[in-house]
Design a protein around this motif. Structure first.
Motif, PDB file in Angstrom:
ATOM      1  N   UNK A 148       0.826  -1.206   0.000  1.00  0.00           N
ATOM      2  CA  UNK A 148       0.000   0.000   0.000  1.00  0.00           C
ATOM      3  C   UNK A 148       0.862   1.259   0.000  1.00  0.00           C
ATOM      4  N   UNK A 149       1.936   1.253   0.768  1.00  0.00           N
ATOM      5  CA  UNK A 149       2.763   2.447   0.877  1.00  0.00           C
ATOM      6  C   UNK A 149       3.598   2.725  -0.363  1.00  0.00           C
ATOM      7  N   UNK A 150       3.918   1.677  -1.128  1.00  0.00           N
ATOM      8  CA  UNK A 150       4.829   1.867  -2.264  1.00  0.00           C
ATOM      9  C   UNK A 150       4.195   2.652  -3.399  1.00  0.00           C
ATOM     10  N   UNK A 151       2.900   2.472  -3.632  1.00  0.00           N
ATOM     11  CA  UNK A 151       2.252   3.118  -4.781  1.00  0.00           C
ATOM     12  C   UNK A 151       1.394   4.313  -4.390  1.00  0.00           C
ATOM     13  N   UNK A 152       1.444   4.716  -3.139  1.00  0.00           N
ATOM     14  CA  UNK A 152       0.684   5.900  -2.723  1.00  0.00           C
ATOM     15  C   UNK A 152       1.097   7.143  -3.507  1.00  0.00           C
ATOM     16  N   UNK A 153       2.373   7.246  -3.844  1.00  0.00           N
ATOM     17  CA  UNK A 153       2.890   8.470  -4.445  1.00  0.00           C
ATOM     18  C   UNK A 153       2.652   8.539  -5.949  1.00  0.00           C
ATOM     19  N   UNK A 154       2.016   7.526  -6.552  1.00  0.00           N
ATOM     20  CA  UNK A 154       1.743   7.584  -7.989  1.00  0.00           C
ATOM     21  C   UNK A 154       0.261   7.433  -8.307  1.00  0.00           C
ATOM     22  N   UNK A 155      -0.589   7.232  -7.315  1.00  0.00           N
ATOM     23  CA  UNK A 155      -2.010   7.105  -7.597  1.00  0.00           C
ATOM     24  C   UNK A 155      -2.714   8.441  -7.419  1.00  0.00           C
ATOM     25  N   UNK A 156      -3.468   8.893  -8.428  1.00  0.00           N
ATOM     26  CA  UNK A 156      -4.193  10.169  -8.295  1.00  0.00           C
ATOM     27  C   UNK A 156      -5.273  10.138  -7.225  1.00  0.00           C
ATOM     28  N   UNK A 157      -5.628   8.935  -6.741  1.00  0.00           N
ATOM     29  CA  UNK A 157      -6.675   8.832  -5.733  1.00  0.00           C
ATOM     30  C   UNK A 157      -6.154   9.003  -4.316  1.00  0.00           C
ATOM     31  N   UNK A 158      -4.831   9.171  -4.160  1.00  0.00           N
ATOM     32  CA  UNK A 158      -4.323   9.489  -2.839  1.00  0.00           C
ATOM     33  C   UNK A 158      -4.813  10.888  -2.445  1.00  0.00           C
ATOM     34  N   UNK A 159      -5.351  11.073  -1.244  1.00  0.00           N
ATOM     35  CA  UNK A 159      -5.939  12.366  -0.869  1.00  0.00           C
ATOM     36  C   UNK A 159      -4.983  13.543  -1.024  1.00  0.00           C
ATOM     37  N   UNK A 160      -3.677  13.323  -0.803  1.00  0.00           N
ATOM     38  CA  UNK A 160      -2.718  14.422  -0.857  1.00  0.00           C
ATOM     39  C   UNK A 160      -2.167  14.663  -2.259  1.00  0.00           C
ATOM     40  N   UNK A 161      -2.496  13.790  -3.201  1.00  0.00           N
ATOM     41  CA  UNK A 161      -1.952  13.910  -4.553  1.00  0.00           C
ATOM     42  C   UNK A 161      -2.318  15.246  -5.196  1.00  0.00           C
ATOM     43  N   UNK A 162      -3.596  15.647  -5.202  1.00  0.00           N
ATOM     44  CA  UNK A 162      -3.923  16.963  -5.798  1.00  0.00           C
ATOM     45  C   UNK A 162      -3.289  18.124  -5.042  1.00  0.00           C
ATOM     46  N   UNK A 163      -3.142  17.973  -3.716  1.00  0.00           N
ATOM     47  CA  UNK A 163      -2.532  19.051  -2.933  1.00  0.00           C
ATOM     48  C   UNK A 163      -1.069  19.225  -3.307  1.00  0.00           C
ATOM     49  N   UNK A 164      -0.356  18.109  -3.477  1.00  0.00           N
ATOM     50  CA  UNK A 164       1.038  18.179  -3.919  1.00  0.00           C
ATOM     51  C   UNK A 164       1.115  18.815  -5.305  1.00  0.00           C
ATOM     52  N   UNK A 165       0.135  18.468  -6.153  1.00  0.00           N
ATOM     53  CA  UNK A 165       0.117  19.029  -7.503  1.00  0.00           C
ATOM     54  C   UNK A 165      -0.044  20.548  -7.477  1.00  0.00           C
ATOM     55  N   UNK A 166      -0.882  21.037  -6.568  1.00  0.00           N
ATOM     56  CA  UNK A 166      -1.087  22.480  -6.443  1.00  0.00           C
ATOM     57  C   UNK A 166       0.216  23.169  -6.041  1.00  0.00           C
ATOM     58  N   UNK A 167       0.938  22.596  -5.099  1.00  0.00           N
ATOM     59  CA  UNK A 167       2.206  23.188  -4.666  1.00  0.00           C
ATOM     60  C   UNK A 167       3.225  23.191  -5.816  1.00  0.00           C
ATOM     61  N   UNK A 168       3.253  22.107  -6.598  1.00  0.00           N
ATOM     62  CA  UNK A 168       4.189  22.049  -7.729  1.00  0.00           C
ATOM     63  C   UNK A 168       3.867  23.109  -8.767  1.00  0.00           C
ATOM     64  N   UNK A 169       2.583  23.365  -8.986  1.00  0.00           N
ATOM     65  CA  UNK A 169       2.186  24.331 -10.010  1.00  0.00           C
ATOM     66  C   UNK A 169       2.487  25.766  -9.620  1.00  0.00           C
ATOM     67  N   UNK A 170       2.831  26.008  -8.373  1.00  0.00           N
ATOM     68  CA  UNK A 170       3.249  27.358  -7.990  1.00  0.00           C
ATOM     69  C   UNK A 170       4.537  27.753  -8.686  1.00  0.00           C
TER      70      UNK A 170
END
Length: 228
Positions: free
Chosen positions: A157-179
């Motif tokens: 479960x922990x290995x693929x958390x960082x590549x699934x768009x369904x992880x709750x923090x995935x869109x939040x990380x994306x917002x920070x990157x787009x800054x």
């Protein structure tokens, strides 16, 4: 006794419920006061209007996340309604049970199975609710403890958390990157994180296999093997 955050008339398990229910408001006040004090001292906050402007700007940064979370919530709800997760879990468990594989290889496949499902169901607790009633008893019958099956599940479960768009923090990380990079999208983030995900998955499988081969305890009273 008599504190507004403790219910003295409730049973011992529920005495602190008022405190727990007040934590969100407490943290809000804590961060508001400390942020306001820091802003005033640094000169970035001149009046309460600056506070309102900053809070509005922070919420505008989260708008992209809220839109994605809205769509993801519908997908997860439909996925749960269809019982596809339960079907995948049962079918996969039946295949593993009839394979007669060695314990280390079986756990490696379970790690891969959990990592694959994680791409479709982002919630760890939701996946475990689907898998545990099948996975844990099956592995107990095969001689593996519930602690070992839980550990293998968490590795996958922990290995693929960082590549699934369904992880709750995935869109939040994306917002920070787009800054800093405006054209940074879902594909860019997944591609960036993919090497880390594969490295975590491979190292986790190797560690689990070695752990089972040497029979290292998972904790006090928690062994790899299980005997009915």
């Amino acid at each position: 006794p008599g504190s507004p955050l403790i219910d003295g008339s409730a049973n011992p398990e529920a005495r602190l419920n008022p405190l727990f229910r007040s934590l969100v408001a407490g943290f809000f006040i804590l961060f508001l006061v400390t942020g306001w004090a820091y802003g005033t001292a640094s000169g970035s906050v001149q009046s309460h209007r600056d506070i309102v402007r900053m809070m509005s700007q922070s919420m505008s940064d989260l708008s992209y996340y809220l839109v994605l979370a809205f769509a993801a919530a519908h997908f997860v709800a439909m996925f749960n309604w269809s019982n596809m997760g339960l079907i995948f879990a049962i079918k996969g468990a039946a295949i593993l049970q009839g394979s007669s594989l060695p314990d280390s290889v079986l756990l490696a496949f379970i790690i891969l199975f959990g990592a694959s499902i994680n791409l479709f169901v982002g919630s760890a607790s939701a996946k475990w609710a689907l898998l545990a009633p099948v996975l844990v008893p099956m592995l107990m019958l095969l001689g593996l403890s519930p602690e070992m099956s839980t550990a293998a599940y968490r590795v996958g479960d922990g290995a693929t958390n960082i590549i699934t768009p369904l992880m709750p923090y995935f869109p939040l990380i994306l917002v920070f990157c787009q800054r800093w990079q405006k054209d940074f999208g879902l594909g860019s983030l997944a591609a960036t994180m993919l090497p880390y995900s594969l490295l975590l998955l491979i190292s986790g499988i190797v560690m689990t296999v070695v752990w089972v081969m040497f029979g290292i305890p998972l904790g006090p009273g928690a062994t790899v093997e299980f005997t009915l």
